[in-house]
Design an enzyme around this catalytic site. Structure first.
Site, PDB file in Angstrom:
ATOM      1  N   LYS A 280       0.821  -1.213   0.000  1.00  0.00           N
ATOM      2  CA  LYS A 280       0.000   0.000   0.000  1.00  0.00           C
ATOM      3  C   LYS A 280       0.851   1.259   0.000  1.00  0.00           C
ATOM      4  O   LYS A 280       2.047   1.237   0.289  1.00  0.00           O
ATOM      5  CB  LYS A 280      -0.994  -0.050   1.158  1.00  0.00           C
ATOM      6  CG  LYS A 280      -2.063  -1.113   0.891  1.00  0.00           C
ATOM      7  CD  LYS A 280      -3.224  -1.093   1.844  1.00  0.00           C
ATOM      8  CE  LYS A 280      -4.285  -2.103   1.373  1.00  0.00           C
ATOM      9  NZ  LYS A 280      -5.423  -2.197   2.306  1.00  0.00           N
ATOM     10  N   ARG A 315      -3.010 -10.753   4.584  1.00  0.00           N
ATOM     11  CA  ARG A 315      -3.416 -10.736   3.168  1.00  0.00           C
ATOM     12  C   ARG A 315      -2.310 -10.059   2.371  1.00  0.00           C
ATOM     13  O   ARG A 315      -2.034  -8.875   2.559  1.00  0.00           O
ATOM     14  CB  ARG A 315      -4.743  -9.989   3.013  1.00  0.00           C
ATOM     15  CG  ARG A 315      -5.299  -9.971   1.592  1.00  0.00           C
ATOM     16  CD  ARG A 315      -6.640  -9.246   1.556  1.00  0.00           C
ATOM     17  NE  ARG A 315      -7.211  -9.236   0.219  1.00  0.00           N
ATOM     18  CZ  ARG A 315      -6.961  -8.328  -0.724  1.00  0.00           C
ATOM     19  NH1 ARG A 315      -6.136  -7.314  -0.448  1.00  0.00           N
ATOM     20  NH2 ARG A 315      -7.517  -8.403  -1.913  1.00  0.00           N
TER      21      ARG A 315
END
Length: 336
Positions: A280, A315
């Protein structure tokens, strides 16, 4: 008034002490004290032995199996996006054959998360028929290839989830926490499948437009508690629910870091926790990696921090690298 407890997570073998407890049933992480807050205020440190039995059990009890997987150690959820516009790997998988090859390359994953709609900041909603067209042939082909790894369908829509479950998926991962399509809760309840409910505000198209919080962890916890209550009210079994703080969803870099520092507070909900921070933007900003695919080292650092905070599911995009890092982490911190 809502009283919450954040365990002070520690690594390594448990010690002979009445204050020493496994954190959420972990074989690697323990706690002997907590910080107590009331409606997000305070921060008194208490010994674990001073808690009531229900409070202590909520923090220490083993979590229910997830798709048959014990959650006494971190499990890896491998990301398989069949989208043209995901922030990191959009367009990488453009055929069913390519998706199967990606799944086969993720042999170290405990769960595969299949997504047909990008929920990156600024993403537009994908029509139900198109999302189904993207994901159903992939799930069918993965099963036909003999891959038995549990499959999660990453969707906000009941119709898409139903098609995925019919094709061979095992659980639902809803980034909207049943806000986008409440009927998805009814489907999950009827099918008696696990579901991950994530914290978010707004929708992907607008969520990063100046998100604000008074106390981000307190607000995330209360939102997730409300979403869990909603799910249970629609018939979803509590022991089939996973929660996710939604790193990067309606969060600034400062919000993300605050949540990461206090991840152990999420155990107060008494449920398994999924951490999805892989590649991210904040990792690239802090680590100096403008291209998402160059953020694997930073993603590993965040994943290992999550493991140290007792996160049950990580994840990630980089499955093999994460599995190797966890193998070393587990060898160092395994309880005797």
């Amino acid at each position: 008034m809502t009283v919450r407890y954040c365990p002070l997570a520690r690594l390594g073998p448990r010690v002979a002490s009445e204050d020493d407890y496994a954190l959420a049933g972990s074989a690697y992480v323990r706690f002997d004290a907590v910080t107590q807050t009331e409606d997000g205020q305070g921060g008194d440190v208490l010994r674990a032995s001073s808690l009531s039995e229900p409070d202590r059990a909520r923090l220490s009890a083993p979590r229910a199996l997830l798709c048959g997987l014990a959650l006494d150690r971190p499990r890896i959820m491998g990301i398989v996006n069949v989208t043209p516009d995901s922030f990191s790997d959009g367009g990488d998988v453009t055929t069913v054959r390519g998706a199967v090859a990606r799944a086969q390359a993720m042999q170290a994953a405990d769960i595969l998360d299949i997504g047909g709609e990008s929920t990156r900041p600024g993403a537009e909603t994908v029509a139900v028929a198109e999302e189904i067209r993207r994901i159903v042939p992939v799930i069918v082909a993965i099963r036909e290839a003999g891959i038995t790894t549990p499959i999660s369908i990453d969707t906000r829509k009941a119709a898409v989830a139903e098609a995925a479950l019919e094709a061979g998926a095992d659980m639902v991962n809803d980034v909207s926490g049943f806000r986008y399509d409440p009927e998805l809760a009814d489907l999950v309840a009827a099918r008696a499948v696990p579901v991950c409910l994530m914290h978010s505000k707004g929708d992907p198209a607008t969520m990063q437009q100046d998100p604000r919080y008074g106390d981000v962890m307190h607000e995330v916890l209360e939102h997730l508690a409300e979403r869990v209550a909603f799910a249970c009210g629609r018939g979803v079994a509590r022991d089939r629910i996973v929660v996710d703080p939604g790193i990067g969803f309606a969060k600034t870099q400062a919000h993300n870091l605050t949540l990461l520092k206090a991840l152990a507070a999420l155990h107060d909900l008494g449920l398994p926790v999924l951490l999805g921070a892989s590649r991210k933007k904040f990792i690239g900003t802090i680590g100096g990696a403008g291209v998402a695919k160059d953020r694997m080292p930073g993603s590993l650092a965040v994943a290992l921090h999550g493991a140290a905070m007792g996160m049950q599911i990580l994840r990630v995009h980089d499955v093999a690298e994460t599995a190797q890092a966890l193998a070393l982490w587990q060898a160092i911190h395994r309880a005797e």
